[in-house]
Design a protein around this motif. Sequence first.
Motif, short mmCIF file in Angstrom:
data_model
loop_
_atom_site.label_atom_id
_atom_site.label_comp_id
_atom_site.label_asym_id
_atom_site.label_seq_id
_atom_site.Cartn_x
_atom_site.Cartn_y
_atom_site.Cartn_z
N UNK A 105 0.79 -1.18 0.11
CA UNK A 105 0.02 -0.05 -0.02
C UNK A 105 0.87 1.24 -0.08
N UNK A 106 0.17 2.23 -0.62
CA UNK A 106 1.02 3.64 -0.31
C UNK A 106 -0.08 4.49 0.41
N UNK A 107 0.49 4.87 1.43
CA UNK A 107 -0.40 5.62 2.71
C UNK A 107 0.08 7.04 2.65
N UNK A 108 -0.93 7.80 2.73
CA UNK A 108 -0.77 9.14 2.82
C UNK A 108 -1.49 9.98 4.17
N UNK A 109 -1.64 8.88 5.18
CA UNK A 109 -2.09 9.42 6.61
C UNK A 109 -1.03 10.30 7.21
N UNK A 110 0.14 10.49 6.82
CA UNK A 110 1.25 11.33 7.50
C UNK A 110 1.07 12.61 7.33
N UNK A 111 0.04 12.91 6.32
CA UNK A 111 -0.23 14.43 5.82
C UNK A 111 -1.63 14.75 6.82
N UNK A 112 -1.91 16.04 6.54
CA UNK A 112 -3.13 16.49 7.02
C UNK A 112 -4.16 16.49 6.35
N UNK A 113 -5.36 16.25 6.78
CA UNK A 113 -6.52 16.05 6.17
C UNK A 113 -6.62 17.14 4.81
N UNK A 114 -6.42 18.29 4.96
CA UNK A 114 -6.56 19.25 4.48
C UNK A 114 -5.63 19.36 3.19
#
Length: 182
Positions: free
Chosen positions: A32-41
């Motif tokens: 998987x490629x996860x983007x959870x490290x960035x803010x929702x906005x």
Amino acid sequence: MRILGIDPGLRVTGFGLVECEGSRTHYVASGTIKTDSLANGDLPGRLKLIFEGVREVVARYEPSASAVEIVFVNVNPQSTLLLGQARGAALAALVSAGLPVAEYTALQMKKAVVGHGQAKKEQVQAMVARLLGLSAPPGKDAADALGIAMCCAQAGAMQARIAAVTPLARRAHAQYARGRSY
């Protein structure tokens, strides 16, 4: 032929690679490629991570073809738009790497892997593990991506068999205005 399957998502984008030898399909890799490290906005930042992540997978495993799941319409139109943008980032990464891209719906993938289009995520995971001879089921997003790659492998094999038997040509007698045919 090595096929990269992509299950796009704004928070988690799944990828799966299979290799086809005749009618046999073998597991290569998934994740998987996860983007959870960035803010929702931070939408542009998330899209950049997806783009770069897909490009890194392409560079590492060197697939010869790719397949992406087609976005379905959610109840929430805003979610559908965001998912479409994540899908666009993945498509742009694949096309910029020079890969041919096939597109399949979740229904088509589930029919190809499980046998019916209403299969649950757990059923897809179990069948992907069984068909590819994995010791444990992959994660949900990776399983969907592997399923998309397997669907592409099956469709490509079928199209090759049809092309070997009969020439594929457009029917001139069954055309509508502007080139559409049935």
